[in-house]
Design a protein around this motif. Structure first.
Motif, PDB file in Angstrom:
ATOM      1  N   GLY A  91       0.833  -1.197   0.000  1.00 36.26           N
ATOM      2  CA  GLY A  91       0.000   0.000   0.000  1.00 36.26           C
ATOM      3  C   GLY A  91       0.865   1.242   0.000  1.00 36.26           C
ATOM      4  N   LYS A  92       0.765   2.056  -1.042  1.00 29.97           N
ATOM      5  CA  LYS A  92       1.601   3.256  -1.178  1.00 29.97           C
ATOM      6  C   LYS A  92       1.360   4.263  -0.055  1.00 29.97           C
ATOM      7  CE  LYS A  92       3.870   3.364  -5.158  1.00 29.97           C
ATOM      8  NZ  LYS A  92       5.280   3.575  -5.255  1.00 29.97           N
ATOM      9  N   GLU A  93       0.197   4.230   0.562  1.00 37.37           N
ATOM     10  CA  GLU A  93      -0.110   5.178   1.635  1.00 37.37           C
ATOM     11  C   GLU A  93       0.272   4.621   2.997  1.00 37.37           C
ATOM     12  OE1 GLU A  93      -2.756   4.108  -0.536  1.00 37.37           O
ATOM     13  OE2 GLU A  93      -2.013   5.635  -1.909  1.00 37.37           O
ATOM     14  N   ARG A  94       0.811   3.451   3.018  1.00 39.67           N
ATOM     15  CA  ARG A  94       1.052   2.750   4.276  1.00 39.67           C
ATOM     16  C   ARG A  94       2.519   2.808   4.687  1.00 39.67           C
ATOM     17  NH1 ARG A  94      -0.635  -3.481   5.422  1.00 39.67           N
ATOM     18  NH2 ARG A  94      -0.592  -3.193   7.647  1.00 39.67           N
ATOM     19  N   GLU A  95       2.759   3.205   5.936  1.00 41.25           N
ATOM     20  CA  GLU A  95       4.093   3.103   6.507  1.00 41.25           C
ATOM     21  C   GLU A  95       4.132   1.825   7.330  1.00 41.25           C
ATOM     22  OE1 GLU A  95       5.652   6.494   8.513  1.00 41.25           O
ATOM     23  OE2 GLU A  95       4.875   7.872   7.008  1.00 41.25           O
ATOM     24  N   VAL A  96       5.231   1.085   7.226  1.00 43.54           N
ATOM     25  CA  VAL A  96       5.343  -0.160   7.974  1.00 43.54           C
ATOM     26  C   VAL A  96       6.533  -0.091   8.915  1.00 43.54           C
ATOM     27  CG1 VAL A  96       4.205  -1.540   6.201  1.00 43.54           C
ATOM     28  CG2 VAL A  96       6.678  -1.321   6.152  1.00 43.54           C
ATOM     29  N   ALA A 114      13.455  -3.608   3.393  1.00 39.42           N
ATOM     30  CA  ALA A 114      13.293  -2.174   3.144  1.00 39.42           C
ATOM     31  C   ALA A 114      13.675  -1.814   1.712  1.00 39.42           C
ATOM     32  CB  ALA A 114      14.130  -1.377   4.139  1.00 39.42           C
ATOM     33  N   LEU A 115      14.783  -2.332   1.229  1.00 39.32           N
ATOM     34  CA  LEU A 115      15.228  -2.006  -0.123  1.00 39.32           C
ATOM     35  C   LEU A 115      14.376  -2.684  -1.201  1.00 39.32           C
ATOM     36  CD1 LEU A 115      19.082  -2.157   0.428  1.00 39.32           C
ATOM     37  CD2 LEU A 115      17.649  -0.112   0.161  1.00 39.32           C
ATOM     38  N   ARG A 120       6.836   0.135  -2.608  1.00 46.18           N
ATOM     39  CA  ARG A 120       5.494  -0.436  -2.409  1.00 46.18           C
ATOM     40  C   ARG A 120       4.821   0.107  -1.150  1.00 46.18           C
ATOM     41  NH1 ARG A 120       3.537  -4.465  -5.417  1.00 46.18           N
ATOM     42  NH2 ARG A 120       4.958  -5.240  -6.965  1.00 46.18           N
ATOM     43  N   PHE A 121       5.604   0.845  -0.326  1.00 51.16           N
ATOM     44  CA  PHE A 121       5.082   1.434   0.900  1.00 51.16           C
ATOM     45  C   PHE A 121       5.493   2.904   0.958  1.00 51.16           C
ATOM     46  CE2 PHE A 121       5.876  -3.062   2.097  1.00 51.16           C
ATOM     47  CZ  PHE A 121       4.583  -3.426   2.397  1.00 51.16           C
ATOM     48  N   LYS A 122       4.765   3.675   1.734  1.00 54.19           N
ATOM     49  CA  LYS A 122       5.110   5.085   1.922  1.00 54.19           C
ATOM     50  C   LYS A 122       6.452   5.203   2.651  1.00 54.19           C
ATOM     51  CE  LYS A 122       3.265   9.351   3.831  1.00 54.19           C
ATOM     52  NZ  LYS A 122       2.134   9.939   4.564  1.00 54.19           N
TER      53      LYS A 122
END
Length: 157
Positions: A91-96, A114-115, A120-122
């Motif tokens: 989700g592009k709006e999602r921080e994980v 992460a790399l 794929r994530f914010k």
């Protein structure tokens, strides 16, 4: 020219690495990527890191490193990390946030996650016992790491 001796040794090392990891994992449906490195001294390193799972779920929580002799049969060194597996749907709006509270530094699998999934994530944050590392993106800098030490006095008290 194909070096069949090397190919056989690498195949043996991969099979042995999966057997070693399997003895720690037990019955698991988590898929793994394998990464192979052949060293100048002809030893072989195998890394097993969680792969992208069905339904585009990115997993973390277990990784395995095995270093074999030149035949791929004798295990020379190992490093295994296994906590409960956790996953995130893209989700592009999602921080994980990847939680590694028992570790002082981010393990190889966390940096790979992460790399590999940075676009794929914010944002991707890796939290360890002593630090918080965040992979950020800006139009001017591109991707960059930001590291912050935790206040260890708060952890002890």
């Amino acid at each position: 020219k194909v070096d069949s001796t090397l190919l056989i040794a690498v195949s043996k090392a991969i099979n042995a690495a999966y057997a070693e990891a399997g003895s720690r994992l037990g019955k698991s449906y988590v898929r793994f990527n394998k990464f192979v490195r052949c060293h100048a001294d002809q030893t072989i390193t195998i890394w097993l890191l969680p792969a992208l799972q069905p339904a585009e779920v990115a997993m973390y929580g277990g990784e395995f490193y095995y270093h074999f002799d030149r035949t791929g049969e004798k295990l020379l060194d190992r490093w295994e990390y296994l906590q409960s597996f956790k996953g995130f749907r893209f989700g592009k709006e999602r921080e994980v946030k990847l939680e590694y509270e028992a570790m002082a530094m981010p393990p190889q699998g966390a940096v790979y996650f992460a790399l590999q999934y940075r676009n794929r994530f914010k944002g991707v944050q890796i939290e360890t016992k002593e630090n918080v590392s965040t992979l950020n993106f800006s139009q001017t800098k591109g991707y960059y790491w930001e590291h912050k030490a935790k206040d260890l006095r708060k952890i002890v008290n």
